[in-house]
Design a protein around this motif. Structure first.
Motif, PDB file in Angstrom:
ATOM      1  N   GLY A   5     133.785  17.906 -30.358  1.00 47.87           N
ATOM      2  CA  GLY A   5     134.584  17.773 -29.147  1.00 47.87           C
ATOM      3  C   GLY A   5     134.468  16.424 -28.475  1.00 47.87           C
ATOM      4  O   GLY A   5     134.825  16.277 -27.309  1.00 47.87           O
ATOM      5  N   THR A   6     133.966  15.418 -29.219  1.00 51.76           N
ATOM      6  CA  THR A   6     133.855  14.076 -28.649  1.00 51.76           C
ATOM      7  C   THR A   6     134.704  13.097 -29.444  1.00 51.76           C
ATOM      8  O   THR A   6     135.102  13.361 -30.581  1.00 51.76           O
ATOM      9  CB  THR A   6     132.394  13.589 -28.643  1.00 51.76           C
ATOM     10  OG1 THR A   6     131.925  13.495 -29.992  1.00 51.76           O
ATOM     11  CG2 THR A   6     131.501  14.525 -27.848  1.00 51.76           C
ATOM     12  N   TYR A   7     134.978  11.958 -28.838  1.00 49.07           N
ATOM     13  CA  TYR A   7     135.803  10.920 -29.447  1.00 49.07           C
ATOM     14  C   TYR A   7     135.046   9.605 -29.328  1.00 49.07           C
ATOM     15  O   TYR A   7     134.884   9.076 -28.226  1.00 49.07           O
ATOM     16  CB  TYR A   7     137.159  10.806 -28.750  1.00 49.07           C
ATOM     17  CG  TYR A   7     137.933  12.103 -28.682  1.00 49.07           C
ATOM     18  CD1 TYR A   7     138.899  12.410 -29.628  1.00 49.07           C
ATOM     19  CD2 TYR A   7     137.677  13.026 -27.656  1.00 49.07           C
ATOM     20  CE1 TYR A   7     139.608  13.605 -29.560  1.00 49.07           C
ATOM     21  CE2 TYR A   7     138.382  14.222 -27.584  1.00 49.07           C
ATOM     22  CZ  TYR A   7     139.345  14.505 -28.538  1.00 49.07           C
ATOM     23  OH  TYR A   7     140.040  15.688 -28.472  1.00 49.07           O
ATOM     24  N   ALA A   8     134.563   9.094 -30.450  1.00 51.22           N
ATOM     25  CA  ALA A   8     133.787   7.856 -30.426  1.00 51.22           C
ATOM     26  C   ALA A   8     134.621   6.723 -29.852  1.00 51.22           C
ATOM     27  O   ALA A   8     135.818   6.587 -30.154  1.00 51.22           O
ATOM     28  CB  ALA A   8     133.326   7.511 -31.834  1.00 51.22           C
ATOM     29  N   LEU A   9     134.007   5.913 -29.018  1.00 45.64           N
ATOM     30  CA  LEU A   9     134.722   4.779 -28.441  1.00 45.64           C
ATOM     31  C   LEU A   9     135.070   3.771 -29.531  1.00 45.64           C
ATOM     32  O   LEU A   9     134.217   3.434 -30.357  1.00 45.64           O
ATOM     33  CB  LEU A   9     133.865   4.093 -27.377  1.00 45.64           C
ATOM     34  CG  LEU A   9     133.588   4.874 -26.095  1.00 45.64           C
ATOM     35  CD1 LEU A   9     132.592   4.113 -25.224  1.00 45.64           C
ATOM     36  CD2 LEU A   9     134.866   5.110 -25.321  1.00 45.64           C
ATOM     37  N   PRO A  10     136.300   3.268 -29.549  1.00 36.86           N
ATOM     38  CA  PRO A  10     136.664   2.263 -30.547  1.00 36.86           C
ATOM     39  C   PRO A  10     135.931   0.947 -30.277  1.00 36.86           C
ATOM     40  O   PRO A  10     135.498   0.675 -29.151  1.00 36.86           O
ATOM     41  CB  PRO A  10     138.181   2.105 -30.362  1.00 36.86           C
ATOM     42  CG  PRO A  10     138.444   2.551 -28.964  1.00 36.86           C
ATOM     43  CD  PRO A  10     137.432   3.613 -28.667  1.00 36.86           C
ATOM     44  N   GLU A  11     135.822   0.120 -31.310  1.00 30.11           N
ATOM     45  CA  GLU A  11     135.085  -1.137 -31.198  1.00 30.11           C
ATOM     46  C   GLU A  11     135.642  -2.037 -30.101  1.00 30.11           C
ATOM     47  O   GLU A  11     134.884  -2.706 -29.386  1.00 30.11           O
ATOM     48  CB  GLU A  11     135.113  -1.889 -32.541  1.00 30.11           C
ATOM     49  CG  GLU A  11     134.208  -1.300 -33.607  1.00 30.11           C
ATOM     50  CD  GLU A  11     134.717   0.027 -34.160  1.00 30.11           C
ATOM     51  OE1 GLU A  11     135.946   0.275 -34.092  1.00 30.11           O
ATOM     52  OE2 GLU A  11     133.893   0.825 -34.640  1.00 30.11           O
ATOM     53  N   ALA A  12     136.969  -2.045 -29.936  1.00 34.43           N
ATOM     54  CA  ALA A  12     137.581  -2.898 -28.922  1.00 34.43           C
ATOM     55  C   ALA A  12     137.123  -2.528 -27.520  1.00 34.43           C
ATOM     56  O   ALA A  12     136.955  -3.395 -26.658  1.00 34.43           O
ATOM     57  CB  ALA A  12     139.106  -2.818 -29.005  1.00 34.43           C
ATOM     58  N   GLN A  13     136.914  -1.234 -27.302  1.00 33.50           N
ATOM     59  CA  GLN A  13     136.459  -0.802 -25.982  1.00 33.50           C
ATOM     60  C   GLN A  13     134.953  -0.997 -25.827  1.00 33.50           C
ATOM     61  O   GLN A  13     134.478  -1.394 -24.761  1.00 33.50           O
ATOM     62  CB  GLN A  13     136.820   0.659 -25.730  1.00 33.50           C
ATOM     63  CG  GLN A  13     136.463   1.125 -24.321  1.00 33.50           C
ATOM     64  CD  GLN A  13     137.456   2.120 -23.773  1.00 33.50           C
ATOM     65  OE1 GLN A  13     138.230   2.697 -24.527  1.00 33.50           O
ATOM     66  NE2 GLN A  13     137.454   2.326 -22.480  1.00 33.50           N
ATOM     67  N   LEU A  14     134.198  -0.732 -26.869  1.00 35.44           N
ATOM     68  CA  LEU A  14     132.758  -0.961 -26.802  1.00 35.44           C
ATOM     69  C   LEU A  14     132.458  -2.419 -26.456  1.00 35.44           C
ATOM     70  O   LEU A  14     131.534  -2.718 -25.698  1.00 35.44           O
ATOM     71  CB  LEU A  14     132.107  -0.614 -28.148  1.00 35.44           C
ATOM     72  CG  LEU A  14     131.871   0.869 -28.439  1.00 35.44           C
ATOM     73  CD1 LEU A  14     131.398   1.051 -29.881  1.00 35.44           C
ATOM     74  CD2 LEU A  14     130.849   1.463 -27.482  1.00 35.44           C
TER      75      LEU A  14
END
Length: 316
Positions: free
Chosen positions: A154-163
């Motif tokens: 139920g989670t969505y890993a943050l994309p590299e651009a946002q990290l």
């Protein structure tokens, strides 16, 4: 630089009235605040991530906003939207919770990427664009996001651009036995984390004080050798075999800016290699992508940073 070191000392004492321990994260939040960056807080549930951010905001006299991210949230729930006014026959922009000084993005990885992306412009430009109109978020705008490293369903890993837009990633650990005993003592004495007023947290600064402290931190000097050391650390991450993608030029800038704050916090008007080493992991750990085989062998991004620091010559 005494103003900044005194400000941090007072801030540490005020936040400490509510949050026991976590001194490294307190210091890193302060570095992000004075260098104009954002922070990703990672830790298991129940170790005072939210309480730390609420108390920190109260102690600097800033406006606080919180978004509890959920899977059904839309971008407009974050930024705001145009609302039709039947009395005037016109649309008016109703501002979302993002319009604040310090925004707690709680469990940011529980909302889909389309909603996570609502923060991208705000974190980089400190503005929100809606229907072609641009709205300013203010100079003090700071995002502190939390996430749980253990849950994946139920989670969505943050994309590299946002990290990469997070200046720092701070990892909170379990308290020591003595610290946890102090937590129990405080609760027994009547401390209530839901009622910060009862903890008598005082604002030790104004918004203007914080903005002036930012200018003071930016005046901290660096030698060409120190800047070359920062550059070599970041560039070496791109050449490390265990890494698929190394740190970006934004990381190079972040390492400089946060090292300036650490130096000022220590009462100096110049950056030393030790300041850079102190901030290397928080600045770099979330920007490095490990090769799958390196993960299998037990590597972590923190270990990669340690290896890079160990093999590079330190300027004198």
């Amino acid at each position: 630089m005494n103003n900044i070191s005194e400000m941090y000392s007072r801030l540490h004492d005020e936040v400490g009235k509510a949050v026991v321990g976590q001194d490294g994260t307190k210091e890193e939040l302060f570095c992000a605040l004075l260098s104009g960056g954002h922070v990703l807080l990672e830790g298991v549930p129940g170790i005072a991530k939210t309480l730390l951010v609420r108390t920190f905001c109260r102690a600097i006299g800033a406006d606080f906003g919180r978004i509890q991210f959920t899977p059904d949230m839309m971008p407009s729930d974050v930024t705001g939207s145009n609302i039709y006014d039947s009395n005037t026959g016109a649309f008016h922009f109703r501002r979302g919770p993002i319009f604040t000084d310090l925004l707690l993005a709680d469990e940011i990885n529980r909302t889909p990427p389309k909603t996570q992306s609502a923060l991208l412009e705000a974190m980089q430009e400190k503005t929100v664009t809606n229907d072609g109109a641009q709205y300013d978020l203010g100079a003090l705008f700071t995002v502190v996001a939390t996430q749980n490293p253990l849950e994946f369903e139920g989670t969505y890993a943050l994309p590299e651009a946002q990290l990469d837009r997070f200046q720092l990633k701070s990892v909170l650990n379990y308290p020591s036995e003595a610290e946890e005993a102090e937590v129990l003592n405080r609760v027994q004495a009547g401390f209530d984390a839901q009622d910060l007023a009862s903890a008598h947290i005082q604002a030790i600064a104004t918004k203007e004080d914080v903005l002036n402290a930012r200018k003071e931190a930016r005046a901290v000097g660096t030698t060409p050798e120190v800047r070359a050391y920062i550059l070599s650390i970041v560039r070496t991450t791109r050449e490390t075999p265990a890494i698929v993608v190394g740190a970006s030029p934004r990381a190079t800038i972040s390492l400089l800016l946060t090292s300036q704050v650490i130096a000022a916090l220590r009462g100096r008007d110049f950056v030393t290699p030790d300041d850079i080493k102190r901030m290397a992991k928080p600045v770099l750990r979330h920007r490095l992508i490990l090769r799958p085989e390196a993960e299998i062998e037990g590597y972590s991004t923190d270990r990669v940073v340690d290896d890079v620091l160990a093999k590079l010559p330190v300027p004198r």
